[in-house]
Design a protein around this motif. Structure first.
Motif, PDB file in Angstrom:
ATOM      1  N   ALA A 108      21.964  17.052 -15.367  1.00 21.43           N
ATOM      2  CA  ALA A 108      21.072  17.487 -14.924  1.00 21.43           C
ATOM      3  C   ALA A 108      19.413  17.236 -14.763  1.00 21.43           C
ATOM      4  O   ALA A 108      19.271  16.941 -15.803  1.00 21.43           O
ATOM      5  CB  ALA A 108      21.113  18.820 -14.359  1.00 21.43           C
ATOM      6  N   GLN A 111      13.771  25.179  -9.983  1.00 23.52           N
ATOM      7  CA  GLN A 111      14.397  24.215 -10.163  1.00 23.52           C
ATOM      8  C   GLN A 111      16.056  24.354 -10.544  1.00 23.52           C
ATOM      9  O   GLN A 111      17.105  23.870  -9.937  1.00 23.52           O
ATOM     10  CB  GLN A 111      14.084  23.032 -10.584  1.00 23.52           C
ATOM     11  CG  GLN A 111      13.405  22.305  -9.906  1.00 23.52           C
ATOM     12  CD  GLN A 111      12.138  20.922 -10.274  1.00 23.52           C
ATOM     13  OE1 GLN A 111      12.893  20.501 -11.229  1.00 23.52           O
ATOM     14  NE2 GLN A 111      10.954  20.711 -10.583  1.00 23.52           N
ATOM     15  N   SER A 116      19.968  24.137  -9.471  1.00 26.62           N
ATOM     16  CA  SER A 116      21.239  23.234  -9.590  1.00 26.62           C
ATOM     17  C   SER A 116      22.814  24.241 -10.130  1.00 26.62           C
ATOM     18  O   SER A 116      22.850  24.928 -10.205  1.00 26.62           O
ATOM     19  CB  SER A 116      20.327  22.525 -10.938  1.00 26.62           C
ATOM     20  OG  SER A 116      20.959  21.943 -11.515  1.00 26.62           O
ATOM     21  N   LEU A 150      15.673  17.316 -13.900  1.00 27.57           N
ATOM     22  CA  LEU A 150      14.191  17.896 -12.991  1.00 27.57           C
ATOM     23  C   LEU A 150      13.444  17.193 -13.062  1.00 27.57           C
ATOM     24  O   LEU A 150      13.187  16.345 -14.191  1.00 27.57           O
ATOM     25  CB  LEU A 150      14.475  19.517 -14.661  1.00 27.57           C
ATOM     26  CG  LEU A 150      15.196  20.540 -14.561  1.00 27.57           C
ATOM     27  CD1 LEU A 150      14.848  21.628 -14.857  1.00 27.57           C
ATOM     28  CD2 LEU A 150      16.320  21.139 -13.431  1.00 27.57           C
TER      29      LEU A 150
END
Length: 264
Positions: free
Chosen positions: A143, A118, A122, A145
């Motif tokens: 962000a 991930q 990203s 996850l």
């Protein structure tokens, strides 16, 4: 038994475990952890501080260390620093885009592969992305996850070098700016304004420690306050430069605001 395995090619990411030749028990423990997760790795032999002559070590600046850190050096700490620098040099000899560096006392979660995948997919990842940290500094989510985790930026200094991801930009910057050694490893990492890199982290940190005592042991004795004015001045200026960088160049506040707007 050799612990040299294949690289983590499914992520175009090398993975090195830093381990002293005299600590096979630590290597056995983390190797078992890595194999259960399914994460390929290579053992990277650490520099043993017990055999270092700091007076003749070209990659250690004793005068700069005293001025910038204000403590007496510890050979094991220098050995740790050089071990990480050598692992980074080794990474740059490969064609991999990223590198995961682990110290052998890292305790890894069962979902580490998912976390790595991930992060690496990203756009919010850092040039340096911390998977472990020592300080509960203000972390600004940038962000999302899976689960409860976020990629975060730091408003302030975060320390800890037990587990981290770097890209080639960060690796080159480290070797250019961080040799010879003038600060402990994780303090040198945090001089991002000098290196022009982005530091991020995964919160809550997926990697912990506690299986073994630190090999470094007790850190160096502080010099008397009357000899530490240069150190205090350096630290003050470093913090000013850090906040300036975070406000005007690596604008983590703006990233955090955009993230909150997307969530709403």
């Amino acid at each position: 038994m050799s612990w040299r395995l294949s690289l983590m090619t499914e992520f175009s990411c090398a993975c090195y475990v830093i381990n002293l030749d005299r600590s096979p028990d630590r290597m056995n423990r983390i190797a078992d952890n890595l194999q259960k997760i399914g994460l390929a790795y290579e053992r990277h032999p650490a520099v043993d501080g017990r055999g270092l002559d700091l007076c003749s070590q070209l990659d250690f600046d004793a005068t700069g260390y005293a001025r910038m850190h204000g403590k007496r050096p510890v050979a094991n700490e220098v050995g740790c620093y050089l071990s990480h620098m050598n692992a980074i040099k080794r990474f740059l000899q490969t064609d991999e885009k990223y590198c995961l560096i682990l110290e052998d006392d890292a305790l890894l979660p069962t979902d580490l592969l998912e976390v790595l995948q991930q992060v690496l997919s990203s756009p919010a990842q850092g040039d340096l992305t911390l998977l472990y940290g020592n300080r509960r500094m203000v972390a600004l989510p940038v962000a999302r996850l899976s689960g409860r985790r976020n990629i975060v930026g730091y408003w302030g200094k975060q320390t800890g070098a037990v587990a981290y991801l770097i890209n080639r930009k960060a690796a080159k910057a480290f070797l250019h700016h961080m040799l010879p050694m003038r600060l402990p490893l994780d303090h040198a990492f945090s001089q991002v304004w000098a290196m022009g890199i982005r530091i991020r982290g995964v919160h809550p940190f997926p990697v912990t420690t506690g299986a073994f005592d630190s090999v470094i042991g007790k850190t160096g004795e502080k010099f008397p306050l009357r000899h530490r004015f240069q150190t205090l001045r350096f630290r003050f200026l470093s913090e000013m430069r850090r906040y300036k960088y975070q406000m005007f160049q690596d604008r983590i506040f703006l990233e955090a605001i955009r993230y909150l707007r997307r969530k709403s």
